[in-house]
Every structure is written in C-alpha cells, then in structure tokens.
Design an enzyme around this catalytic site. Structure first.
Site, mmCIF file in Angstrom:
data_model
loop_
_atom_site.group_PDB
_atom_site.id
_atom_site.type_symbol
_atom_site.label_atom_id
_atom_site.label_comp_id
_atom_site.label_asym_id
_atom_site.label_seq_id
_atom_site.Cartn_x
_atom_site.Cartn_y
_atom_site.Cartn_z
ATOM 1 N N TYR A 122 0.865 -1.182 0.000
ATOM 2 C CA TYR A 122 0.000 0.000 0.000
ATOM 3 C C TYR A 122 0.900 1.229 0.000
ATOM 4 O O TYR A 122 1.746 1.371 0.890
ATOM 5 C CB TYR A 122 -0.881 -0.054 1.249
ATOM 6 C CG TYR A 122 -1.752 1.148 1.538
ATOM 7 C CD1 TYR A 122 -3.053 1.218 1.046
ATOM 8 C CD2 TYR A 122 -1.296 2.176 2.354
ATOM 9 C CE1 TYR A 122 -3.869 2.293 1.342
ATOM 10 C CE2 TYR A 122 -2.110 3.254 2.665
ATOM 11 C CZ TYR A 122 -3.395 3.307 2.153
ATOM 12 O OH TYR A 122 -4.209 4.375 2.465
ATOM 13 N N CYS A 123 0.735 2.117 -0.988
ATOM 14 C CA CYS A 123 1.668 3.229 -1.174
ATOM 15 C C CYS A 123 0.938 4.568 -1.099
ATOM 16 O O CYS A 123 0.390 5.052 -2.102
ATOM 17 C CB CYS A 123 2.373 3.107 -2.522
ATOM 18 S SG CYS A 123 3.301 1.575 -2.749
ATOM 19 N N GLU A 126 4.609 9.796 1.449
ATOM 20 C CA GLU A 126 5.722 10.287 0.655
ATOM 21 C C GLU A 126 6.731 10.987 1.566
ATOM 22 O O GLU A 126 6.390 11.335 2.706
ATOM 23 C CB GLU A 126 5.217 11.271 -0.411
ATOM 24 C CG GLU A 126 4.307 10.630 -1.429
ATOM 25 C CD GLU A 126 3.865 11.573 -2.530
ATOM 26 O OE1 GLU A 126 3.110 11.124 -3.402
ATOM 27 O OE2 GLU A 126 4.282 12.752 -2.529
ATOM 28 N N GLY A 239 -10.004 0.139 8.169
ATOM 29 C CA GLY A 239 -9.788 -1.255 8.546
ATOM 30 C C GLY A 239 -8.370 -1.510 9.016
ATOM 31 O O GLY A 239 -8.147 -2.276 9.955
ATOM 32 N N ARG A 241 -6.528 0.460 10.637
ATOM 33 C CA ARG A 241 -6.381 0.953 12.012
ATOM 34 C C ARG A 241 -6.887 -0.063 13.031
ATOM 35 O O ARG A 241 -6.291 -0.228 14.098
ATOM 36 C CB ARG A 241 -7.116 2.294 12.151
ATOM 37 C CG ARG A 241 -6.361 3.411 11.475
ATOM 38 C CD ARG A 241 -7.167 4.675 11.228
ATOM 39 N NE ARG A 241 -6.327 5.632 10.500
ATOM 40 C CZ ARG A 241 -6.783 6.678 9.819
ATOM 41 N NH1 ARG A 241 -8.090 6.910 9.766
ATOM 42 N NH2 ARG A 241 -5.934 7.487 9.201
ATOM 43 N N GLY A 338 12.784 -6.366 34.917
ATOM 44 C CA GLY A 338 14.054 -5.779 35.334
ATOM 45 C C GLY A 338 15.081 -5.861 34.216
ATOM 46 O O GLY A 338 14.753 -5.767 33.033
ATOM 47 N N GLU A 362 -0.427 4.008 9.929
ATOM 48 C CA GLU A 362 -1.888 3.997 9.706
ATOM 49 C C GLU A 362 -2.523 5.301 10.195
ATOM 50 O O GLU A 362 -3.682 5.343 10.601
ATOM 51 C CB GLU A 362 -2.563 2.790 10.395
ATOM 52 C CG GLU A 362 -1.963 1.434 10.068
ATOM 53 C CD GLU A 362 -2.302 0.928 8.686
ATOM 54 O OE1 GLU A 362 -2.736 1.738 7.845
ATOM 55 O OE2 GLU A 362 -2.127 -0.272 8.429
#
Length: 378
Positions: A122-123, A126, A239, A241, A338, A362
C-alpha cells in the site's frame, strides 16, 4: 449486546492461535535478528485463509468480517507482531482491489493475492507528505491508454519485494479530489526501490522507498474513477487501524502473560515479586487496559461491518487507544522483568520495539485525535 464469541469465531481464534504458536513464535527472534522476510510462512498463512480475510470467496478470499480479522490479528501478533502487521497490509491491498476493482481486475490479481502467490503493498506516504496525505505529489499524467508516473513513496512495507503496489497519485487538482489509485506491477519500467531501511523494529518485513521515473502504467490498472483515490485510501485505513490496534493488543497480551509468569517465579526479599502490592497494582492495571483495548477494537470492527457512519471515528478511537496502551503494557512488562527484560534472550524487548511504530503508522495517534475531535465538534 453479546460479548461471547460465536462457535465459528472461537474456531477462527483457535486456528490463528495455533498457527501463531507453531509457525510464528518459534522463529520470530531469528527473523528479527536476521531481518528475514518469511515468505514461505506467509504462504502457509494464506493456506489458512489469512491473506484474504475479508475478500470475497469467488477469488479465494475467506469472506469473513472485520471482527473476525481483529480476532485473527490479535492471535497472530502473539507469535510475531512484525509478520502479523505485514499480513494486515497485504489484506488491505486485497480488500481495496476486491471492493473497488473491476471484475477483470479482481480475477487478474486476487486469486494470486489470496494465495500469497503474489504480495501487495500500500503506497500512500511520501517523503514530504506523511500526516498531510492529501498534499502528496507523486503525479500520474494521462498519455493515451497509459499513465506516466513520477515521484516517490516512503516507508513502504514490502518495498522491493512485493509484486503489486497500490499507489495513490495525483491525476488532477491539488488536494484530495485530485488523487487517484493506480496498481503498479513489479517489473514495470521506471519502477525502482531504495535500500531496505534500518529500523528499530518490524525487522521481519522489508521497508523501502518506492520510486517512479517515467513509469508507464496502463489506464486499465486504475481502481475506481479518477479523483476517487483519497476516498479509497482513507476507507482502506479505517480497517487497517483496527488491524494494527489488534496487532498491538496481541503483542501486549503476550508481553503481559510473560510478565505474570516472570513475576510469580522471580523472588526478591524472600518472596515472589508478584507478592508486592506495587507489582500487583501494575498487573491489575495492565489487565484492565488490555480488556478495554479489546472491547474498543471489537466495537470499531462491528461498526465497520455494519457500515455505521460513525465507523471512522470509532476506528480512530480504537487505534489511538489500543496502540498507546499496547506499547505501555509491553513497556511495563519489560520493567517487571528488570534487567532481563532488556536482553534479547527474552522476547519482551522485541515486542516493545515492534509495537512502538504502531503509534505512528496507519495515521499517527495525533491525527487520530484530529479525526475524533472533528467528529465531536462538527
């Protein structure tokens, strides 16, 4: 309101839990250390129906609901947060093509996507357009029956490895109305990739810059009409998210269980550290925060399934809440361990590293607050 899972949902949850325990958890540390992208295991996940969870079944999808997806991603993330999160992104790509693609596009790409024969990315983001996604500058100019793409995308999961890139690009005026969505196939001339980014976490999946230089893509690869791209991107993110919130929930739940076991076993001052009230209160708060996150995610997923107009608000609320608290719970689990929690011999530090980015991607949690506030004040 019914807070019990159906019999079918319980079976889905059990199947995801078993796959996670058998195929993800034993290898997660090595994948993180070696920055290995486990494509073979992704294909096994596809055989379980996890590569097209809410994609229609005529193209190999599972046809399940968003609530079902939340159940699945919580369990997968108990084994490996980073790998589960990548499966979520792949599902977003499949869903966008299934929902907005033509029948020809669906049949061309989805049978292979749902089998993980090909992998999707998914692009949207930028280098100069992150939270202000509507200001993106990657441009697609129409030239006959092709678009010519120029620009670049940043922080792309699967960049350089994925076979399909669902790209939001500018085909018209400034602002959201000038954005369209075009599917670019790997191997297209003019498509290139940067080096795999060196990241704090999410090391079992590659992340790279995706660059377009006079990249010619057929017009028939456009999803929906010109100018619809921003709408597609935002609906996909609703979706996403929920899914990324569920990944935070799963990682935090695993960290919590490890912390409980460690606190009961570790002795200081002659008794288990779980016997100290400060630690009892911390564990009580962590358990409460897990349950609250789970309920908010299910609420948002149910709203999305019901096509509730308020679903974007609920998705933003659930994402903000579950990712903030998921990181806090994992960090508290590290504190309870710890010094041992800081060692790579224990899985806690990896969970903390993997969960941190969920508060950014997202849509940052600051942007989630903007979405919520706009709905409250409208």
């Amino acid at each position: 309101m019914n807070f019990e899972l159906t019999e079918e949902q319980a079976l889905i949850q059990d199947a995801a839990r078993k796959f996670s325990a058998d195929r993800l958890k034993p290898h997660a540390a090595r994948w993180d250390e070696e920055k290995h992208f486990p494509v073979d295991v992704l294909k096994e996940a596809a055989e379980m129906g996890f590569a097209g969870i809410y994609t229609r079944d005529d193209v190999g999808g599972s046809g399940m609901s968003r609530v079902d997806a939340a159940l699945i991603f919580e369990q997968l993330s108990r084994g490996c947060v980073s790998t589960a999160a990548f499966i979520s992104i792949h599902n977003m790509v499949s869903w966008m093509i299934d929902t907005w693609g033509t029948e020809e596009q669906r049949q061309r790409w989805l049978p292979r996507l749902t089998a993980m024969g090909i992998i999707g990315s998914y692009c949207l983001t930028e280098p100069g357009a992150g939270s202000d996604a509507a200001s993106l500058r990657t441009k697609a100019v129409r030239d006959g029956d092709h678009y010519v793409l120029n620009g670049s995308k940043a922080f792309i999961s699967g960049g350089g490895v994925s076979d399909l890139y669902v790209v939001m690009c500018r085909t018209g005026e400034d602002g959201p109305k000038g954005i369209s969505t075009i599917v670019v196939e790997k191997g297209t001339p003019g498509l290139s990739f940067g080096a795999n980014e060196k990241k704090m976490g999410w090391n079992s999946q590659p992340t790279a810059v995706v660059t377009f230089e006079d990249c010619r893509v057929p017009v028939e690869n456009r999803l929906a009409e010109e100018g619809m791209g921003f709408t597609l991107a935002m609906k996909g993110l609703n979706g996403g998210r929920i899914n990324i919130g569920a990944c935070s929930l799963g990682g935090a739940a695993e960290a919590f269980d490890l912390a409980v076991a460690y606190a009961k076993d570790r002795k200081q001052f002659g008794k288990p550290v779980s016997a100290f009230q400060a630690n009892e209160f911390k564990l009580a708060d962590m358990a409460t925060e897990l349950e609250a996150s789970r309920l908010m995610l299910y609420r948002a997923a149910a709203a999305l399934d019901a096509d509730d107009p308020s679903a974007p608000k609920y998705c933003a609320m659930a994402k903000r809440f579950a990712t903030d608290l998921g990181f806090k719970i994992a960090n508290d689990a590290l504190q309870l361990h710890g010094g041992y929690g800081y060692l790579k011999d224990y899985p806690i530090e990896r969970i903390v590293r993997d969960l941190r980015v969920h508060q950014i991607l997202e849509g940052t949690n600051e942007i989630m607050r903007v979405i919520i506030a706009k709905d409250v004040l409208k």
